[in-house]
Every structure is written in structure tokens, then in C-alpha cells.
Design a protein around this motif. Structure first.
Motif, PDB file in Angstrom:
ATOM      1  N   HIS A  81      37.107  32.491  46.251  1.00  0.00           N
ATOM      2  CA  HIS A  81      36.941  31.803  47.534  1.00  0.00           C
ATOM      3  C   HIS A  81      38.194  30.974  47.838  1.00  0.00           C
ATOM      4  N   ARG A  82      38.723  30.341  46.803  1.00  0.00           N
ATOM      5  CA  ARG A  82      39.951  29.554  46.965  1.00  0.00           C
ATOM      6  C   ARG A  82      41.132  30.453  47.322  1.00  0.00           C
ATOM      7  N   VAL A  83      41.227  31.623  46.700  1.00  0.00           N
ATOM      8  CA  VAL A  83      42.292  32.575  47.025  1.00  0.00           C
ATOM      9  C   VAL A  83      42.163  33.037  48.476  1.00  0.00           C
ATOM     10  N   HIS A  84      40.944  33.368  48.881  1.00  0.00           N
ATOM     11  CA  HIS A  84      40.713  33.839  50.257  1.00  0.00           C
ATOM     12  C   HIS A  84      41.162  32.793  51.274  1.00  0.00           C
ATOM     13  N   HIS A  85      40.753  31.561  51.088  1.00  0.00           N
ATOM     14  CA  HIS A  85      41.136  30.516  52.043  1.00  0.00           C
ATOM     15  C   HIS A  85      42.583  30.072  51.847  1.00  0.00           C
ATOM     16  N   GLY A  86      43.100  30.172  50.628  1.00  0.00           N
ATOM     17  CA  GLY A  86      44.496  29.839  50.387  1.00  0.00           C
ATOM     18  C   GLY A  86      45.443  30.791  51.095  1.00  0.00           C
ATOM     19  N   MET A  87      45.081  32.079  51.133  1.00  0.00           N
ATOM     20  CA  MET A  87      45.910  33.039  51.866  1.00  0.00           C
ATOM     21  C   MET A  87      45.950  32.693  53.348  1.00  0.00           C
ATOM     22  N   HIS A  88      44.830  32.266  53.877  1.00  0.00           N
ATOM     23  CA  HIS A  88      44.782  31.864  55.289  1.00  0.00           C
ATOM     24  C   HIS A  88      45.670  30.636  55.525  1.00  0.00           C
ATOM     25  N   ASP A  89      45.613  29.684  54.597  1.00  0.00           N
ATOM     26  CA  ASP A  89      46.449  28.482  54.721  1.00  0.00           C
ATOM     27  C   ASP A  89      47.934  28.811  54.642  1.00  0.00           C
ATOM     28  N   LEU A  90      48.278  29.856  53.901  1.00  0.00           N
ATOM     29  CA  LEU A  90      49.673  30.276  53.784  1.00  0.00           C
ATOM     30  C   LEU A  90      50.094  31.227  54.906  1.00  0.00           C
ATOM     31  N   LYS A  91      49.230  31.361  55.887  1.00  0.00           N
ATOM     32  CA  LYS A  91      49.485  32.221  57.059  1.00  0.00           C
ATOM     33  C   LYS A  91      49.538  33.703  56.687  1.00  0.00           C
ATOM     34  N   ILE A  92      48.837  34.076  55.644  1.00  0.00           N
ATOM     35  CA  ILE A  92      48.672  35.485  55.289  1.00  0.00           C
ATOM     36  C   ILE A  92      47.272  35.873  55.746  1.00  0.00           C
ATOM     37  N   HIS A  93      47.192  36.382  56.938  1.00  0.00           N
ATOM     38  CA  HIS A  93      45.891  36.687  57.533  1.00  0.00           C
ATOM     39  C   HIS A  93      45.501  38.126  57.212  1.00  0.00           C
ATOM     40  N   THR A  94      44.614  38.274  56.268  1.00  0.00           N
ATOM     41  CA  THR A  94      44.171  39.599  55.848  1.00  0.00           C
ATOM     42  C   THR A  94      42.882  40.012  56.537  1.00  0.00           C
ATOM     43  N   GLY A  95      42.252  39.089  57.244  1.00  0.00           N
ATOM     44  CA  GLY A  95      41.039  39.405  57.984  1.00  0.00           C
ATOM     45  C   GLY A  95      39.878  39.746  57.080  1.00  0.00           C
ATOM     46  N   VAL A  96      39.052  40.641  57.580  1.00  0.00           N
ATOM     47  CA  VAL A  96      37.828  41.022  56.865  1.00  0.00           C
ATOM     48  C   VAL A  96      38.158  41.780  55.583  1.00  0.00           C
ATOM     49  N   VAL A  97      39.246  42.545  55.583  1.00  0.00           N
ATOM     50  CA  VAL A  97      39.619  43.311  54.390  1.00  0.00           C
ATOM     51  C   VAL A  97      39.913  42.367  53.217  1.00  0.00           C
ATOM     52  N   GLY A  98      40.653  41.302  53.467  1.00  0.00           N
ATOM     53  CA  GLY A  98      40.951  40.333  52.418  1.00  0.00           C
ATOM     54  C   GLY A  98      39.706  39.630  51.917  1.00  0.00           C
ATOM     55  N   LYS A  99      38.824  39.310  52.843  1.00  0.00           N
ATOM     56  CA  LYS A  99      37.571  38.652  52.472  1.00  0.00           C
ATOM     57  C   LYS A  99      36.731  39.575  51.591  1.00  0.00           C
ATOM     58  N   ILE A 100      36.605  40.816  52.002  1.00  0.00           N
ATOM     59  CA  ILE A 100      35.822  41.779  51.225  1.00  0.00           C
ATOM     60  C   ILE A 100      36.457  41.998  49.854  1.00  0.00           C
ATOM     61  N   LEU A 101      37.774  42.110  49.810  1.00  0.00           N
ATOM     62  CA  LEU A 101      38.462  42.324  48.537  1.00  0.00           C
ATOM     63  C   LEU A 101      38.254  41.146  47.582  1.00  0.00           C
ATOM     64  N   CYS A 102      38.417  39.929  48.080  1.00  0.00           N
ATOM     65  CA  CYS A 102      38.238  38.745  47.227  1.00  0.00           C
ATOM     66  C   CYS A 102      36.823  38.657  46.671  1.00  0.00           C
ATOM     67  N   TYR A 103      35.850  38.820  47.541  1.00  0.00           N
ATOM     68  CA  TYR A 103      34.471  38.683  47.085  1.00  0.00           C
ATOM     69  C   TYR A 103      34.013  39.896  46.277  1.00  0.00           C
ATOM     70  N   ALA A 104      34.628  41.061  46.501  1.00  0.00           N
ATOM     71  CA  ALA A 104      34.314  42.233  45.681  1.00  0.00           C
ATOM     72  C   ALA A 104      34.821  42.032  44.248  1.00  0.00           C
ATOM     73  N   ILE A 105      35.978  41.403  44.099  1.00  0.00           N
ATOM     74  CA  ILE A 105      36.500  41.107  42.760  1.00  0.00           C
ATOM     75  C   ILE A 105      35.556  40.145  42.032  1.00  0.00           C
ATOM     76  N   ALA A 106      35.096  39.116  42.729  1.00  0.00           N
ATOM     77  CA  ALA A 106      34.163  38.165  42.113  1.00  0.00           C
ATOM     78  C   ALA A 106      32.842  38.843  41.765  1.00  0.00           C
ATOM     79  N   PHE A 107      32.365  39.712  42.640  1.00  0.00           N
ATOM     80  CA  PHE A 107      31.122  40.431  42.361  1.00  0.00           C
ATOM     81  C   PHE A 107      31.302  41.363  41.169  1.00  0.00           C
ATOM     82  N   ALA A 108      32.454  42.037  41.095  1.00  0.00           N
ATOM     83  CA  ALA A 108      32.711  42.947  39.971  1.00  0.00           C
ATOM     84  C   ALA A 108      32.744  42.185  38.651  1.00  0.00           C
ATOM     85  N   ALA A 109      33.372  41.014  38.637  1.00  0.00           N
ATOM     86  CA  ALA A 109      33.403  40.204  37.418  1.00  0.00           C
ATOM     87  C   ALA A 109      31.995  39.778  37.018  1.00  0.00           C
TER      88      ALA A 109
END
Length: 121
Positions: A81-109
């Protein structure tokens, strides 16, 4: 004018996992590290306390299994969650794909931790 039909948000789910993971990592992880990483190697614990049979018995007990899974999964949800919002703060806007990727990694773990713990039993 107040919007009578506000858009539904999924953020409360992610923020609750973020908060639970941060709390777990701040409160319980240091104690776990101290007991297993300091007290054990320094001989402050009984030699039999960390034997394979005893640790496997703890990890296969439902309370122990939930503890092991939570120790792995909750900090991972917090971090992703911190990575997802940190990317947004760094102006790296990945949109829904980034959100899904971040939370998919957490779900996989989480899933991998649960599978391995329940395979012990």
C-alpha cells in the motif's frame, strides 16, 4: 449541493490492511525478532524451546498458524500500500494497473504463506 449517490470507494479495505500491517510490524515484529534473533542465539532460551518439533507444533496449531501468516502477510499489505501511494507521490502514475499489481503481490505473499503453513500440518 450534497451528492445523494456518491461513488463507492475500495480505499477503506486497503487502508485497513495498511493500518493492521503497520501496527503488527511496529508492535509484534520487534518482539519476535528479539526472541528469535537475539535471545535464541545468545542461549537465553532453553535449547529445546526452538527445536524443530516444538516450532512445527506451534506453526501447525491454528493460533500459531494464524500468527505466522499474519507476521508475513500484514506487513506485506502495509508495504505494498505504501509502494502504491509512494509511486503516486513521486509522480509515477500507474493507474489501476499499478494498484492491481501492488495488491496482487501482497495477496500472493499471503496465499504463499498460508499454503506453506498449512502444508506443514
Amino acid at each position: 449541493m450534497i451528492n445523494s449517490k456518491p461513488k463507492r470507494s475500495d480505499e477503506p479495505v486497503w487502508w485497513s490492511l495498511f493500518g493492521a500491517g503497520g501496527t503488527w510490524f511496529a508492535m509484534l515484529t520487534p518482539v519476535t525478532i528479539f526472541v528469535l534473533g537475539v535471545m535464541g542465539p545468545l542461549g537465553m532460551l532453553d535449547a529445546d524451546a526452538l527445536s524443530y518439533d516444538r516450532v512445527a507444533g506451534f506453526a501447525t496449531n491454528i493460533i500459531g498458524a494464524l500468527f505466522v501468516i499474519a507476521t508475513i502477510a500484514l506487513p506485506m499489505w502495509h508495504a505494498m500500500h505504501r509502494v502504491h501511494h509512494g509511486m503516486h507521490d513521486l509522480k509515477i502514475h500507474t493507474g489501476v494497473v499499478g494498484k492491481i499489481l501492488c495488491y496482487a503481490i501482497a495477496f500472493a505473499a499471503t496465499a504463499i504463506a498460508a499454503i506453506f503453513v498449512f502444508m506443514l500440518g
